[in-house]
Design a protein around this motif. Sequence first.
Motif, PDB file in Angstrom:
ATOM      1  N   LEU A 299      -2.118  22.197  31.091  1.00 41.86           N
ATOM      2  CA  LEU A 299      -2.281  22.124  32.543  1.00 41.86           C
ATOM      3  C   LEU A 299      -3.108  23.292  33.084  1.00 41.86           C
ATOM      4  O   LEU A 299      -3.945  23.115  33.977  1.00 41.86           O
ATOM      5  N   GLY A 300      -2.867  24.478  32.538  1.00 42.85           N
ATOM      6  CA  GLY A 300      -3.601  25.640  33.014  1.00 42.85           C
ATOM      7  C   GLY A 300      -5.078  25.581  32.678  1.00 42.85           C
ATOM      8  O   GLY A 300      -5.927  26.013  33.463  1.00 42.85           O
ATOM      9  N   THR A 301      -5.403  25.015  31.514  1.00 37.73           N
ATOM     10  CA  THR A 301      -6.796  24.940  31.089  1.00 37.73           C
ATOM     11  C   THR A 301      -7.565  23.863  31.832  1.00 37.73           C
ATOM     12  O   THR A 301      -8.753  24.017  32.115  1.00 37.73           O
ATOM     13  N   THR A 302      -6.896  22.770  32.157  1.00 39.16           N
ATOM     14  CA  THR A 302      -7.582  21.643  32.804  1.00 39.16           C
ATOM     15  C   THR A 302      -7.527  21.696  34.323  1.00 39.16           C
ATOM     16  O   THR A 302      -8.024  20.787  34.988  1.00 39.16           O
ATOM     17  N   GLY A 303      -6.920  22.746  34.891  1.00 39.40           N
ATOM     18  CA  GLY A 303      -6.867  22.879  36.343  1.00 39.40           C
ATOM     19  C   GLY A 303      -5.820  22.038  37.030  1.00 39.40           C
ATOM     20  O   GLY A 303      -5.839  21.867  38.246  1.00 39.40           O
ATOM     21  N   ARG A 304      -4.857  21.521  36.263  1.00 40.21           N
ATOM     22  CA  ARG A 304      -3.836  20.642  36.849  1.00 40.21           C
ATOM     23  C   ARG A 304      -2.497  21.344  37.081  1.00 40.21           C
ATOM     24  O   ARG A 304      -1.524  20.693  37.450  1.00 40.21           O
ATOM     25  N   LEU A 305      -2.449  22.644  36.876  1.00 40.40           N
ATOM     26  CA  LEU A 305      -1.198  23.383  37.083  1.00 40.40           C
ATOM     27  C   LEU A 305      -1.019  23.660  38.571  1.00 40.40           C
ATOM     28  O   LEU A 305      -1.747  24.448  39.174  1.00 40.40           O
ATOM     29  N   THR A 306      -0.042  22.988  39.187  1.00 38.81           N
ATOM     30  CA  THR A 306       0.231  23.109  40.614  1.00 38.81           C
ATOM     31  C   THR A 306       1.602  23.715  40.835  1.00 38.81           C
ATOM     32  O   THR A 306       2.433  23.789  39.918  1.00 38.81           O
ATOM     33  N   ALA A 307       1.861  24.120  42.071  1.00 39.69           N
ATOM     34  CA  ALA A 307       3.169  24.684  42.404  1.00 39.69           C
ATOM     35  C   ALA A 307       4.285  23.675  42.146  1.00 39.69           C
ATOM     36  O   ALA A 307       5.390  24.054  41.749  1.00 39.69           O
ATOM     37  N   ASP A 308       4.006  22.399  42.376  1.00 39.05           N
ATOM     38  CA  ASP A 308       5.032  21.373  42.173  1.00 39.05           C
ATOM     39  C   ASP A 308       5.472  21.276  40.710  1.00 39.05           C
ATOM     40  O   ASP A 308       6.615  20.884  40.429  1.00 39.05           O
ATOM     41  N   LEU A 309       4.581  21.626  39.778  1.00 36.62           N
ATOM     42  CA  LEU A 309       4.906  21.514  38.361  1.00 36.62           C
ATOM     43  C   LEU A 309       5.567  22.768  37.796  1.00 36.62           C
ATOM     44  O   LEU A 309       6.107  22.734  36.685  1.00 36.62           O
TER      45      LEU A 309
END
Length: 263
Positions: free
Chosen positions: A154-164
């Motif tokens: 998630l961190g590498t692909t830009g999908r790491l959000t506060a909700d996760l």
Amino acid sequence: MSDDLVDHYGTDGFEDTRLRRSAHGRLEYLRTQELIRRHLPSAAGLRILDVGGATGIHAAWLAADGHKVHVVDPVPTHVSAARHLPGVTAQVGDARSLDVPATTYDVVMLMGPLYHLTSSTDRAQALSEARRVLRPGGLLVAAGISRYLSLLELGTTGRLTADLEPSLRTALSTGSYDGHVGFLPSHFHTADQLQSEIASAGFPTPTVYGVEGPTWPSLDVAGLPAFDTLVDAALRCARLVEQDPALINASAHFLAFTETARP
């Protein structure tokens, strides 16, 4: 667990191509072959039980290498596919209760059960069954998924959000993965925990390797067209740190190897 697996994999036509359709899947496949071949006894014709072997992607190359491979999997469509592979037999079954006589196999591979079984009791039972069906001096090969897989992906692909973040914190602290980026709810290990669980099941302390090394998320970002250019460096990197305690958990998967006691 088995009903969920059948529901998930019985409708997901991609399992047969999981190790081919992404760059990190291809890296995992190459490194898994490399590590298993490194540890297999040199003799041809080994009796290998591939528990949770799915459609037989590893059984296929092992059989091509001259071994006698039997797949056990809870998903009937997987078993049907594996049965069509040259030199491979297959049956529907459960890792926790193998319909296999004791001391039958030279090698037992647990390539999925230790992360699909979310209960530690169930994982211990699967390991106990593997030990029961191995001959004295037989080889256990057991796979685990790293607790850091989801964080790094998630961190590498830009999908790491506060909700996760709450789900990630739970996975990192307990190993309980809730399915937040797809896949089934599972148990994710650290390298040390995988080693400890196997030893606690009565095996000698296993050697655990990081499979992909730390470059796998960047390979996915680069994409399949760049794979052939990048794979040699990625493989070299994985080998250099495959047992490095500071980096082993950066791999997406682990492989553990140990032999049963000899008489």
